[in-house]
Design an enzyme around this catalytic site. Structure first.
Site, short mmCIF file in Angstrom:
data_model
loop_
_atom_site.label_atom_id
_atom_site.label_comp_id
_atom_site.label_asym_id
_atom_site.label_seq_id
_atom_site.Cartn_x
_atom_site.Cartn_y
_atom_site.Cartn_z
CE LYS A 13 44.29 33.79 43.88
NZ LYS A 13 43.79 33.32 45.29
NE ARG A 88 42.37 27.20 42.69
CZ ARG A 88 41.95 28.52 42.54
NH1 ARG A 88 42.01 29.26 41.57
NH2 ARG A 88 41.40 29.04 43.79
NE ARG A 127 35.93 36.63 48.90
CZ ARG A 127 36.85 35.80 48.30
NH1 ARG A 127 37.72 36.30 47.52
NH2 ARG A 127 36.90 34.66 48.65
NE ARG A 161 34.09 33.40 46.19
CZ ARG A 161 35.52 33.31 45.82
NH1 ARG A 161 36.05 34.53 45.02
NH2 ARG A 161 36.21 32.21 45.86
NE ARG A 172 38.29 29.05 48.54
CZ ARG A 172 37.80 30.06 48.69
NH1 ARG A 172 36.75 30.38 49.65
NH2 ARG A 172 38.33 31.28 48.16
P1 AP5 Z 1 39.99 38.94 46.97
O1 AP5 Z 1 40.98 39.74 46.25
O2 AP5 Z 1 38.84 38.44 46.98
O3 AP5 Z 1 41.19 37.67 47.16
P2 AP5 Z 1 41.48 36.50 46.19
O4 AP5 Z 1 42.93 36.15 46.47
O5 AP5 Z 1 41.06 36.76 44.92
O6 AP5 Z 1 40.45 35.14 46.85
P3 AP5 Z 1 40.06 33.97 46.33
O7 AP5 Z 1 39.20 33.65 47.50
O8 AP5 Z 1 38.89 34.65 45.14
O9 AP5 Z 1 40.67 33.08 45.68
P4 AP5 Z 1 40.48 31.77 45.26
O10 AP5 Z 1 41.78 31.52 44.49
O11 AP5 Z 1 40.14 30.66 46.55
O12 AP5 Z 1 39.29 31.76 44.46
P5 AP5 Z 1 38.76 31.80 43.12
O13 AP5 Z 1 37.67 32.54 42.72
O14 AP5 Z 1 39.90 31.56 42.13
O15 AP5 Z 1 40.42 39.44 48.56
C1 AP5 Z 1 39.75 38.72 49.76
C2 AP5 Z 1 39.36 39.92 50.41
O16 AP5 Z 1 40.21 40.59 50.96
C3 AP5 Z 1 38.38 41.03 50.06
O17 AP5 Z 1 37.15 41.24 50.86
C4 AP5 Z 1 39.17 42.35 49.84
O18 AP5 Z 1 38.50 43.30 49.62
C5 AP5 Z 1 40.04 42.11 50.82
N1 AP5 Z 1 41.53 42.67 50.60
C6 AP5 Z 1 42.13 42.47 49.32
N2 AP5 Z 1 43.41 43.16 49.67
C7 AP5 Z 1 43.52 43.54 50.85
C8 AP5 Z 1 44.40 44.50 51.60
N3 AP5 Z 1 45.40 44.68 51.09
N4 AP5 Z 1 44.18 44.81 52.87
C9 AP5 Z 1 42.93 44.46 53.40
N5 AP5 Z 1 41.72 43.53 52.62
C10 AP5 Z 1 42.10 43.37 51.44
O19 AP5 Z 1 38.38 30.03 43.09
C11 AP5 Z 1 37.05 29.57 43.52
C12 AP5 Z 1 37.09 28.14 43.45
O20 AP5 Z 1 36.89 27.89 41.73
C13 AP5 Z 1 38.12 27.26 43.58
O21 AP5 Z 1 38.18 26.65 45.01
C14 AP5 Z 1 38.01 25.90 42.50
O22 AP5 Z 1 36.94 25.28 42.93
C15 AP5 Z 1 37.51 26.53 41.20
N6 AP5 Z 1 38.66 26.92 40.49
C16 AP5 Z 1 39.10 28.23 40.12
N7 AP5 Z 1 40.15 28.31 39.38
C17 AP5 Z 1 40.26 26.90 39.09
C18 AP5 Z 1 41.28 26.22 38.48
N8 AP5 Z 1 42.31 26.75 37.54
N9 AP5 Z 1 41.38 24.62 38.47
C19 AP5 Z 1 40.43 24.01 39.28
N10 AP5 Z 1 39.46 24.69 40.12
C20 AP5 Z 1 39.39 25.98 40.06
#
Ligand code: AP5
Length: 221
Positions: A13, A88, A127, A161, A172
């Site tokens: 994402k 979410r 990552r 991270r 997660r």
């Molecule tokens: P990346 O682009 O980093 O993936 P992502 O989908 O953004 O993954 P996240 O882990 O950041 O999502 P998340 O939803 O768990 O975390 P968030 O920060 O929102 O890609 C991943 C890896 O793959 C990278 O190494 C990249 O290089 C590689 N890659 C990408 N595309 C590729 C491809 N096509 N081919 C090969 N490799 C590829 O949330 C974290 C925490 O914050 C949550 O657990 C929660 O505690 C809190 N939080 C955030 N938002 C909320 C909310 N709305 N409500 C409550 N809690 C929240």
């Protein structure tokens, strides 16, 4: 355009949001990035969010919704935005609908990134993120930096991270299936969901996303 990006942790994402936001000339708003910025600045909000994030749980709605609302109220988001990681759960989706209705605007699309779970685990395990900017994301195998541990864009230190440990990732994913996936049906009922495969090279997924969003070439930034 007003777009919500949804998909499991590690789906790509953040990676896609960086390219899509640039192509569409809209800000990328990631609640995960906003929480991490608060944590590194040592704010009260950051202190409150950290324990939930480290455990792989959602940060409570009363904290998250207000933070998202404040960010969306900033001037750069007036003409549109790309939301990554918000909403979410269904409560957050309903709150977002209320906010948009209040402004007399609506979402254009919900882009759902589909990736098999074994691929998600591989992506998260490798990552690495830049300490200077969460927009600079690498993978030790798929998209490695030129020099190990150093960001190509700004020379910043790359780190893993805290919530990317195997145990937290499992939690997660469980939270994603139980609390976040139901928003896909919520938005399907509004006819907003476009689902694409997030497998393949990063640029291929971006092209697929732009096509699914039916963005006119001329409208791209
Ligand atoms: P990346 O682009 O980093 O993936 P992502 O989908 O953004 O993954 P996240 O882990 O950041 O999502 P998340 O939803 O768990 O975390 P968030 O920060 O929102 O890609 C991943 C890896 O793959 C990278 O190494 C990249 O290089 C590689 N890659 C990408 N595309 C590729 C491809 N096509 N081919 C090969 N490799 C590829 O949330 C974290 C925490 O914050 C949550 O657990 C929660 O505690 C809190 N939080 C955030 N938002 C909320 C909310 N709305 N409500 C409550 N809690 C929240």
């Amino acid at each position: 355009m007003r777009i919500v990006l949804v998909g499991p942790p590690g789906a790509g994402k953040g990676t896609q949001a960086a390219f899509l936001a640039k192509n569409l000339s809209i800000p990328h708003i990631s609640t995960g990035d906003l929480f991490r910025a608060n944590i590194s600045q040592g704010t009260e909000l950051g202190k409150r969010a950290k324990s939930y994030m480290d455990a792989g749980n959602l940060v409570p709605d009363e904290v998250t919704i207000g933070m998202a609302r404040d960010r969306m109220a900033q001037a750069d988001a007036e003409g549109g935005f790309l939301l990554d990681g918000f909403p979410r759960n269904v409560g957050q989706a309903e709150a977002l609908d209320g906010m948009l209705r209040g402004e007399g605007v609506a979402l254009d699309a919900v882009l759902d990134l589909e990736v098999p779970e074994d691929e998600v685990v591989k992506r998260i395990a490798g990552r690495r993120v830049c300490r200077n900017s969460s927009a600079h994301v690498y993978h030790v195998v798929y998209t490695p930096p030129k020099a190990e541990g150093v960001c190509d864009e700004c020379g910043g230190e790359l780190y893993q991270r805290d919530d990317d440990s195997e145990e937290t990732v499992r939690k997660r994913l469980e939270v994603y299936h139980t609390q976040t996936e139901p928003i896909i049906d919520y938005y399907k009922a509004q006819g907003l969901v476009v689902t694409i495969s997030a497998l393949g090279k990063v640029a291929e997924v971006t092209a697929r996303a732009m096509e699914a969003l039916q963005v006119d070439e001329a409208a791209q930034g």
